[in-house]
Design an enzyme around this catalytic site. Sequence first.
Site, PDB file in Angstrom:
ATOM      1  N   CYS A 231      -2.099   2.353   9.024  1.00 48.66           N
ATOM      2  CA  CYS A 231      -3.395   1.356   8.220  1.00 48.66           C
ATOM      3  C   CYS A 231      -4.430   1.678   9.487  1.00 48.66           C
ATOM      4  O   CYS A 231      -5.004   1.298   9.256  1.00 48.66           O
ATOM      5  CB  CYS A 231      -1.857  -0.220   8.329  1.00 48.66           C
TER       6      CYS A 231
ATOM      7  N   HIS B 106       1.085  -1.359   0.212  1.00 49.77           N
ATOM      8  CA  HIS B 106      -0.109  -0.235  -0.245  1.00 49.77           C
ATOM      9  C   HIS B 106       1.046   1.119   0.352  1.00 49.77           C
ATOM     10  O   HIS B 106       1.882   0.784   0.419  1.00 49.77           O
ATOM     11  CB  HIS B 106      -0.640   0.208   1.203  1.00 49.77           C
TER      12      HIS B 106
END
Length: 291
Positions: free
Chosen positions: A281, A180
């Site tokens: 996250c 990511h």
Amino acid sequence: MTNTAVQSAQNQTGERSRQTHRYLMCRPDHFTVSYRINPWMEPARPTDTALAVRQWQVLYDTYRALGHEVQLIDPVPGLPDMVYTANGGFTLDGIAYGARFRFAERAPEAEYFDEWFAAHGFEVVKPSQVNEGEGDFLLAGDVILGGTGFRSSGESHREVAEVFGREVLSLNLVEPRFYHLDTALTVLDPVVEAGDTAGIAYLPSAFDEASRGVLAERFPDAIQVGPDDGAVFGLNSASDGYNVLVSPRATGFAAQLRERGYHPVTVDLHELLLGGGGIKCCTLELRGAAG
């Protein structure tokens, strides 16, 4: 984090401008690693849910102590990765662009995040393209940085540009451990004056050559972080413009931050790293709409 440390972090801002933020988090009451969808996950390795909750609580308490507002989405049994709320969508101007997860294991999360957004005043836009929310979309001043290569599709970048009417700068990730965008790049100055360039930090080796060229051109003053700090998820950080929440193991990055006038605040989430996630996250920024 002690009260003295919090007071220091709040008051000694120097030339850096601190902003108050609203975040969405989810307690890791059901955290475990029962499948493998990224290189960090090893289902055969034991996980400690109680430890994950304690470490998450420190992150939550630190945000609150620094003056930020934190809202919660209820954890759902059988969805252990809901703790990584950043992947649940991307919000801006009161609009929530929902997630469409790459892997079936996480796909059911999208419904719960969309329902939460709608219940809290956001206009929910359901995506037609695969994307994993703020894991791959980061707001840097007036531009949205978009990650692709492993999770979010390039087509989702075009969809985000249409939804929000903003330029989306596409960046291609090439290192599987940094799947990511928010694992390889952090925005240090979330809000900037018109015409200014947002401050960022990134791990050059996580991007292809073309993307490194784009970053060098658009963000010439960016902090380039070394591989040792990247490997401990040092860039999976959250910044309010002055305080930067960062892994205690990312010592080199912390030193770079201090040199630039930021205040590193260390939070240890090593248990949650077993699932492939860290500070950012676990943190979805809420922009616009009522609380």
